[in-house]
Scaffold this active site. Structure first.
Site, short mmCIF file in Angstrom:
data_model
loop_
_atom_site.label_atom_id
_atom_site.label_comp_id
_atom_site.label_asym_id
_atom_site.label_seq_id
_atom_site.Cartn_x
_atom_site.Cartn_y
_atom_site.Cartn_z
N ASN A 143 -12.65 -3.26 4.51
CA ASN A 143 -11.55 -3.78 3.76
C ASN A 143 -12.54 -5.02 3.93
O ASN A 143 -11.91 -5.94 3.06
CB ASN A 143 -10.73 -3.24 3.06
N THR A 149 -8.35 5.63 -7.20
CA THR A 149 -9.72 4.65 -7.55
C THR A 149 -10.74 6.15 -7.42
O THR A 149 -10.92 5.62 -6.25
CB THR A 149 -10.54 3.83 -6.60
#
Lengths: 409, 409
Positions: free
Chosen positions: B404, B193
């Site tokens: 997260n 990513t």
């Protein structure tokens, strides 16, 4: 705490005629806990087993596989927790065989009639003298109504023992199926890090027993994941003691076969889901349904991509409907010709994605409402065929890290 | 904090003649942060790009791929953070195209000469009006010595900006290579990513530039993982502005090609490793070397099985030499004919496993000594061939879960 898994009560577990269990405290890893289990079976019992596909499988897995295929019938199973006896080379193999020898001496059978199992820390020498010293106590404890203690004796990081009994009628004869399992981390199919023992008093041919076991495993233990780590020690054993008064089941088309297979599958599914509910650090139980795929294999790929994603799992832990992470997982699942513009995604009963993009009707508040629940269904409609699959998993919390960072301390 | 990644200083970054950068604060996700970057290139510049293999790739990835292959030369790149514009369907595509239209209007070029990039939350509508409103400020800010601000403008959960400059001599001509990248979570090859932009003033044909880029990516960004999640938005762009006084590089056997390719690979490797060092919650940087495999593909399988294992990663976080978890990962990596009895495992300089079992010389204290370090090499010798590979990853900590779980809040 485990997600909607009730603490077990001893009276919920029915004995299985022809199967006795004895437990002992052998201080294998820590003192004052049941860590050694012996199971003995009647002479006419049939046994089927499936084992981990990890190439680094443990010494007891190698020996159990070998003994299960030797000529003499299996008489006993011996299970220790606290040490996996995996990654221990030739010496580990020798120690597992020594365990079988000692059990055989105590029971008056051959060493090849004993199936050994271990679970616990990998790559540490099996404390064989402690096991040998503990075995007589487990023999003295052997009895048919001892499943509750047996379920406790195989636990490692499990918070709760996992066990269930089921009774069915086969042509007017009451048949019992009782099963126990352990597992909490290093859980991934093929199989999960788990040990499972399911017994029935039904009379079943070995071939039919193996068919039943594979049917059940495919729909239960091979449909769960906690962390994607396939263990070195997974084993699941199905015992038919043959103690019930009934003709032997030999026909896979018979009503008796079908009914017993369904009951065994129910027991296996309960135990497999119980492992996920008690997954290390779990706060949510997630059912992932993948629908209208081209074939079951691709449905399974998508289901596990979602179930293994740390980002998906942490979002569920946080009850945060950050559902784009599910789309990302679908996208990298490995289906080369996937047309994402056909995909729909539901969270519970809420349509989240339609034609590959956020549904016009979707409101974050609706996603939030579902995410706050502790049992959540994720449904992905691929719109490219008629295959489907279901996988169960749990979320990923601080406690998973804590448990696994501190496991050996 | 990132593992051995020094805070960047502006003066460490050399401008690349023919490449200008401008940043703006467009309040895309939050106010008062640089979140919009515009890069413009000279007329003779050549551009090569590689993009995510995620099927759910973002709208800007689709458009950049298309524009990169259109006839007119690329004039500009536009990058926003705070929103990934992925899982956004037709509307997402329209908004990305609108971004290109607006840039083209401001620069006086065609919309197809603009490559768009986005990074941030998935499945939320791109706030296109904020981007349009911010673009004039990024145009006004365009200058060659602006790499430091550019590195900051593309950050999401990154703690530190990631950038490096390198200079080489090609036949007496000083050539600059400067690169920036972002990425911290949802990091897995194919690609991570991440967004990355590397520019040089060297004169290189488009074909040679593409060869160089693929060479570099294979050895850098496709050799890292943080959490195994392949993003929807990964893009890496290599720009050769052609501003240096030198003949064009067209021969892959030439000294100039080889020297420049090595320098570009160095820059890409530094940036890729910087992403792992700044991996979400990382406390350790791990190099995983797999040696003497049958082929590179199986070495890579083993390396990623280890690098993705939550159990391995949490043990490293805890500095616990629970190294059996590495064996388990090797065992489930998917090499069907692996003979585990030939395997050796080293932790740093310590031999841990020999012939598939714990080495006789291994002492837990030696493992502990290595585990306490913040840069650790794991070396697995398969003893079945001559192939090898290296993968870099980080550990798995409480902070990964925290970051997260709280990403969108």
């Amino acid at each position: 705490m485990p997600v909607n898994l009730e603490p077990l009560k001893s009276e919920q577990l029915a004995p299985v005629k022809g199967v006795s269990l004895g437990v002992a405290e052998a201080s294998i890893k820590k003192p004052n806990r049941k860590d050694l289990l012996l199971i003995t079976v009647s002479d006419q019992a049939k046994i089927a087993g499936v084992f981990t596909q990890n190439r680094f499988c443990a010494a007891p897995v190698l020996v159990s596989r070998e003994h299960l295929h030797s000529k003499l019938p299996v008489k006993a199973l011996v299970v220790n927790t606290g040490n996996a006896n995996a990654g221990t080379g030739e010496e580990g193999l020798a120690r597992t065989k020594r365990t079988c020898d000692e059990v055989a001496k105590l029971l008056g059978c051959e060493s090849t009639q004993v199936l050994p199992f271990s679970t616990g820390v990998i790559m540490e020498p099996l404390p064989i003298e402690k096991i040998v010293a503990g075995l007589p106590a487990s023999v003295a404890d052997l009895r048919e109504d001892n499943w509750f203690n047996a379920a406790q004796a195989i636990m490692t990081t499990d918070i709760l023992p996992k066990a269930i009994s089921k009774q069915i009628q086969l042509n007017g004869v009451a048949i019992t199926i009782t099963g126990i399992a352990k597992g909490s981390g290093m859980i991934h199919p093929n199989m999960a890090t788990m040990l499972g023992y399911i017994a029935t008093d039904a009379v079943v041919s070995k071939a039919m027993l193996e068919t039943m076991l594979h049917h059940a495993v495919k729909r239960s233990f091979n449909r769960i994941t906690v962390d994607g780590d396939t263990s070195t020690n997974d084993s699941l054993i199905l015992i038919a003691s043959g103690a019930a008064e009934m003709p032997e089941i030999t026909d896979p088309g018979s009503h008796e076969f079908i009914a017993l297979q369904a009951a065994v599958t129910d027991v296996a599914t309960f135990l497999a889901q119980a492992i996920v509910r008690d997954g290390e650090g779990a706060t949510k139980f997630m059912t992932i349904n993948i629908e209208s795929g081209h074939n079951e294999a691709e449905c399974t790929k998508v289901a596990y991509a979602i179930a293994h994603s740390p980002l998906v799992k942490t979002a569920f832990f946080a009850s945060d409907p950050n559902l784009g992470r599910i789309l990302a997982a679908i996208g990298y699942a490995g289906i080369a010709d996937l047309d994402v513009n056909r995909i729909s995604l539901y969270l519970g009963d809420v349509l989240v994605v339609e034609n590959g993009g956020r549904a016009l009707s979707y409101q974050e508040a609706d996603g939030q409402r579902i995410m706050k629940q502790d049992e959540i269904t994720i449904r992905v409609v691929l719109n490219r065929g008629s295959a489907e699959t279901t996988v169960w998993t749990c979320d990923f919390s601080y406690d998973y890290v804590k448990i696994n960072a501190e496991y050996r301390s």
